[in-house]
Design a protein around this motif. Structure first.
Motif, PDB file in Angstrom:
ATOM      1  N   PHE A   1     -59.839 -17.570 -11.999  1.00 12.60           N
ATOM      2  CA  PHE A   1     -59.699 -18.004 -10.612  1.00 12.60           C
ATOM      3  C   PHE A   1     -60.107 -16.857  -9.712  1.00 12.60           C
ATOM      4  CE2 PHE A   1     -55.884 -15.769 -11.643  1.00 12.60           C
ATOM      5  CZ  PHE A   1     -55.415 -15.211 -10.473  1.00 12.60           C
ATOM      6  N   VAL A   2     -60.220 -17.108  -8.426  1.00  8.12           N
ATOM      7  CA  VAL A   2     -60.611 -16.100  -7.441  1.00  8.12           C
ATOM      8  C   VAL A   2     -59.383 -15.670  -6.660  1.00  8.12           C
ATOM      9  CG1 VAL A   2     -62.006 -15.598  -5.397  1.00  8.12           C
ATOM     10  CG2 VAL A   2     -62.957 -16.980  -7.255  1.00  8.12           C
ATOM     11  N   SER A   3     -59.157 -14.355  -6.615  1.00  2.30           N
ATOM     12  CA  SER A   3     -58.017 -13.802  -5.889  1.00  2.30           C
ATOM     13  C   SER A   3     -58.495 -12.678  -4.971  1.00  2.30           C
ATOM     14  CB  SER A   3     -56.973 -13.269  -6.876  1.00  2.30           C
ATOM     15  OG  SER A   3     -55.843 -12.755  -6.186  1.00  2.30           O
ATOM     16  N   PHE A   4     -57.715 -12.394  -3.954  1.00  3.08           N
ATOM     17  CA  PHE A   4     -58.050 -11.326  -2.999  1.00  3.08           C
ATOM     18  C   PHE A   4     -57.448 -10.023  -3.524  1.00  3.08           C
ATOM     19  CE2 PHE A   4     -58.071  -9.103   1.093  1.00  3.08           C
ATOM     20  CZ  PHE A   4     -59.312  -9.477   1.589  1.00  3.08           C
ATOM     21  N   LEU A   5     -58.297  -9.126  -4.054  1.00  2.22           N
ATOM     22  CA  LEU A   5     -57.806  -7.970  -4.807  1.00  2.22           C
ATOM     23  C   LEU A   5     -58.511  -6.685  -4.379  1.00  2.22           C
ATOM     24  CD1 LEU A   5     -57.780  -9.524  -8.387  1.00  2.22           C
ATOM     25  CD2 LEU A   5     -55.785  -9.068  -6.945  1.00  2.22           C
ATOM     26  N   PRO A   6     -57.850  -5.543  -4.583  1.00  4.57           N
ATOM     27  CA  PRO A   6     -58.494  -4.249  -4.314  1.00  4.57           C
ATOM     28  C   PRO A   6     -59.170  -3.692  -5.567  1.00  4.57           C
ATOM     29  CG  PRO A   6     -56.156  -3.909  -4.694  1.00  4.57           C
ATOM     30  CD  PRO A   6     -56.403  -5.399  -4.825  1.00  4.57           C
ATOM     31  N   ALA A   7     -60.224  -2.931  -5.340  1.00  7.14           N
ATOM     32  CA  ALA A   7     -60.903  -2.176  -6.399  1.00  7.14           C
ATOM     33  C   ALA A   7     -61.632  -1.023  -5.724  1.00  7.14           C
ATOM     34  CB  ALA A   7     -61.878  -3.054  -7.173  1.00  7.14           C
ATOM     35  N   VAL A   8     -62.105  -0.090  -6.529  1.00  8.14           N
ATOM     36  CA  VAL A   8     -62.810   1.060  -5.960  1.00  8.14           C
ATOM     37  C   VAL A   8     -63.936   0.561  -5.067  1.00  8.14           C
ATOM     38  CG1 VAL A   8     -64.222   1.235  -8.056  1.00  8.14           C
ATOM     39  CG2 VAL A   8     -64.080   3.173  -6.484  1.00  8.14           C
ATOM     40  N   SER A   9     -64.021   1.102  -3.867  1.00 10.05           N
ATOM     41  CA  SER A   9     -65.019   0.644  -2.905  1.00 10.05           C
ATOM     42  C   SER A   9     -66.401   1.177  -3.273  1.00 10.05           C
ATOM     43  CB  SER A   9     -64.644   1.107  -1.499  1.00 10.05           C
ATOM     44  OG  SER A   9     -64.789   2.512  -1.386  1.00 10.05           O
ATOM     45  N   PRO A  10     -67.463   0.476  -2.884  1.00 11.18           N
ATOM     46  CA  PRO A  10     -68.807   0.999  -3.136  1.00 11.18           C
ATOM     47  C   PRO A  10     -69.031   2.387  -2.543  1.00 11.18           C
ATOM     48  CG  PRO A  10     -68.905  -1.303  -2.482  1.00 11.18           C
ATOM     49  CD  PRO A  10     -67.480  -0.870  -2.286  1.00 11.18           C
ATOM     50  N   ALA A  11     -68.460   2.642  -1.369  1.00  7.01           N
ATOM     51  CA  ALA A  11     -68.627   3.959  -0.755  1.00  7.01           C
ATOM     52  C   ALA A  11     -67.953   5.046  -1.584  1.00  7.01           C
ATOM     53  CB  ALA A  11     -68.058   3.951   0.656  1.00  7.01           C
ATOM     54  N   SER A  12     -66.761   4.778  -2.126  1.00 10.48           N
ATOM     55  CA  SER A  12     -66.068   5.759  -2.952  1.00 10.48           C
ATOM     56  C   SER A  12     -66.812   6.002  -4.260  1.00 10.48           C
ATOM     57  CB  SER A  12     -64.639   5.293  -3.238  1.00 10.48           C
ATOM     58  OG  SER A  12     -63.900   5.140  -2.054  1.00 10.48           O
TER      59      SER A  12
ATOM     60  N   TYR B   1     -60.161   1.991  -1.427  1.00  9.11           N
ATOM     61  CA  TYR B   1     -60.231   0.711  -2.128  1.00  9.11           C
ATOM     62  C   TYR B   1     -60.847  -0.336  -1.209  1.00  9.11           C
ATOM     63  CZ  TYR B   1     -57.346   2.093  -6.142  1.00  9.11           C
ATOM     64  OH  TYR B   1     -56.873   2.678  -7.280  1.00  9.11           O
ATOM     65  N   GLU B   2     -61.614  -1.243  -1.811  1.00  9.00           N
ATOM     66  CA  GLU B   2     -62.155  -2.374  -1.072  1.00  9.00           C
ATOM     67  C   GLU B   2     -61.397  -3.640  -1.475  1.00  9.00           C
ATOM     68  OE1 GLU B   2     -66.515  -4.246  -0.076  1.00  9.00           O
ATOM     69  OE2 GLU B   2     -65.974  -4.007  -2.188  1.00  9.00           O
ATOM     70  N   PHE B   3     -60.827  -4.305  -0.487  1.00  6.71           N
ATOM     71  CA  PHE B   3     -60.140  -5.576  -0.698  1.00  6.71           C
ATOM     72  C   PHE B   3     -61.129  -6.701  -0.417  1.00  6.71           C
ATOM     73  CE2 PHE B   3     -56.743  -2.641  -0.189  1.00  6.71           C
ATOM     74  CZ  PHE B   3     -55.604  -3.182  -0.754  1.00  6.71           C
ATOM     75  N   ARG B   4     -61.320  -7.593  -1.385  1.00  8.55           N
ATOM     76  CA  ARG B   4     -62.213  -8.742  -1.204  1.00  8.55           C
ATOM     77  C   ARG B   4     -61.932  -9.774  -2.297  1.00  8.55           C
ATOM     78  NH1 ARG B   4     -66.282  -9.064  -4.844  1.00  8.55           N
ATOM     79  NH2 ARG B   4     -66.982  -7.175  -5.935  1.00  8.55           N
TER      80      ARG B   4
END
Length: 471
Positions: free
Chosen positions: A357-368, A342-345
């Motif tokens: 709003f903008v929050s600091f969240l995980p999602a599938v990373s570009p590499a994955s 996961y990429e956190f950003r």
């Protein structure tokens, strides 16, 4: 009714040292191996006394290892399958002579005469750079390591920290990601730690000291030390002796790695900084700090601590990250990090009242995502025109479902581009298979959309409402 002399068939030529300590078999297949009558009665062993009037030879085994534990270990290894080791013996080959193979393993482990074979060295490329060295044990060694793991894990696991998630029962990578997401909201800074070549640099002396601290079981200590010293057989056939490290690919290696990092990292953190929360999965660690100054100080202290234990933090992959969002509007060199795929950003979100709003969240990373797209391309689905859509669903649907089940927990819309790419691959397959769809991309995509509406169970993303051609 004819009775046997041992649980795993007749072995008069090999050994008669086989005291029975187990219950009835749990299946007809197990009964044929364990030496139990069809109705589940336990076979009584032939207890013989030697001419000198000494105790029965059945009590002369050096170590008390139950046959039922060996059997359970075999079942676990069989369920996981796995590649063959240096002897090129697969699970299927092992099962051709199952009774004798299991008996020999139990007999040797119980008498102390079991010695592991070299592990087969395999190099696999890393996502970023370089290669990762795996050590594949033989089937027999995997069963033996499982026996030790089943004995050692209940002793060690209660001592591990609650935020240690890797290779532990009832804990998963998703639990680690969920805890990290929650703590990123509460703390402004993250220290993303990466240990360079962790499995290859574990100090054997320190590791064995840790194992002896938790158990005095002589056969566990004996075989763990033998596995640590077992050489690696390279692809060219040469043997490489090892004086440190535990091979990735071994059954017991993750448990030993957890124990080593327990004392290198967690025990040190508990003693010096119990107020700093962290999450660890194997050698991937993220620690949460209140300020940049605290993060820098912790990084310098951990570099020294890891160096004392023979480890090194990766100079470029280890970094300090600022958790930027609508409430934290500063700037920093690194404002994102990857953890367990996961990429956190900072990401755009919507609250319960519909406000963005903008929050600091995980999602599938570009590499994955790229790795999975490369895997889909390697299937070359467009060349499988001899297969039906049902065939493709049976062949590749479970892989797609597993990938989705892991990455759908957080910000699942980040998966959509990859899933649409999968639909385009299916479109190319349909254009090649059906003449009426050739050179008609839109017609082929609409045809897939009708199939998805009629039978969405064929592929997991269709059940989410992602109909091909709908958007």
């Amino acid at each position: 009714m004819q009775r046997e002399n041992s649980k795993w068939g007749s072995h008069e030529e090999e050994s008669t040292e086989a005291e029975h300590r187990d219950g009835a078999a749990r299946s007809s297949f197990e009964a044929s191996v364990m030496g139990v009558e069809p109705r589940g009665c336990v076979i009584q062993l032939d207890l013989r006394v030697n001419p000198q009037g000494e105790e029965p030879v059945e009590t002369a085994k050096s170590f008390d290892i139950s046959k039922s534990v060996v059997w359970e270990a075999y079942l676990r290894v069989r369920s996981r399958k796995g590649a063959p080791g240096v002897d090129e013996e697969s699970i299927g080959n092992f099962e051709e002579n199952l009774k004798d193979n299991l008996y020999k393993l139990w007999n040797r482990m119980s008498s102390g005469s079991y010695f592991p074979a070299p592990v087969r060295g395999v190099e696999i490329p890393k996502k970023a750079e370089g290669v990762r060295q795996l050590g594949i044990p033989t089937v027999t060694d995997r069963i033996a390591q499982t026996v030790v793991k089943m004995t050692l894990e209940p002793v060690l696991d209660p001592h591990f920290h609650e935020d240690s998630y890797g290779y532990r029962p009832n804990r998963s990578a998703i639990d680690a990601v969920r805890a990290t997401r929650r703590r990123c909201w509460r703390n402004d800074w993250v220290l993303d730690l990466d240990v360079r070549s962790f499995f290859d640099r574990i100090d054997h002396g320190l590791l064995m000291r840790a194992v002896r601290h938790h158990t005095q079981c002589p056969w566990v200590l004996l075989y763990v030390e033998r596995w640590l010293k077992a050489p690696v057989q390279n692809p060219d056939g040469s043997l490489e002796e090892r004086d440190r490290g535990t091979p990735q690919g071994g059954v017991v290696s993750p448990l030993l790695a957890n124990l080593f990092l327990h004392y290198v990292f967690y025990a040190w953190m508990k003693r010096n900084h119990p107020e700093i929360p962290f999450a660890r999965f194997a050698d991937d660690v993220v620690a949460h700090c209140k300020s940049e100054r605290q993060a820098r100080w912790l990084l310098d202290a951990l570099r020294r601590r890891f160096a004392e234990c023979g480890l090194e933090l990766h100079p470029t992959k280890t970094r300090i990250v600022y958790c930027k969002d609508d409430d934290r509007r500063g700037s920093w060199e690194h404002e994102s990090f990857e953890f367990l795929g996961y990429e956190f950003r900072p990401r755009r979100s919507k609250n319960r009242w519909g406000k963005f709003f903008v929050s600091f969240l995980p999602a599938v990373s570009p590499a994955s995502a790229k790795s999975f797209r490369d895997t889909v391309r390697s299937w070359r689905l467009h060349l499988r025109s001899d297969k039906s859509l049902d065939d493709l669903s049976r062949m590749f649907g479970p892989i797609l479902r597993g990938w989705m089940n892991y990455f759908r927990h957080f910000y699942k819309s980040a998966m959509y581009p990859t899933l649409r790419m999968f639909d385009r691959v299916l479109m190319r397959w349909a254009m090649r298979k059906f003449k009426r769809l050739r050179r008609h991309r839109r017609r082929a995509m609409h045809w897939l959309g009708r199939i998805a509406g009629r039978d969405p169970r064929l592929f997991a993303h269709w059940q989410m409402g992602l109909v091909p051609g709908a958007g």
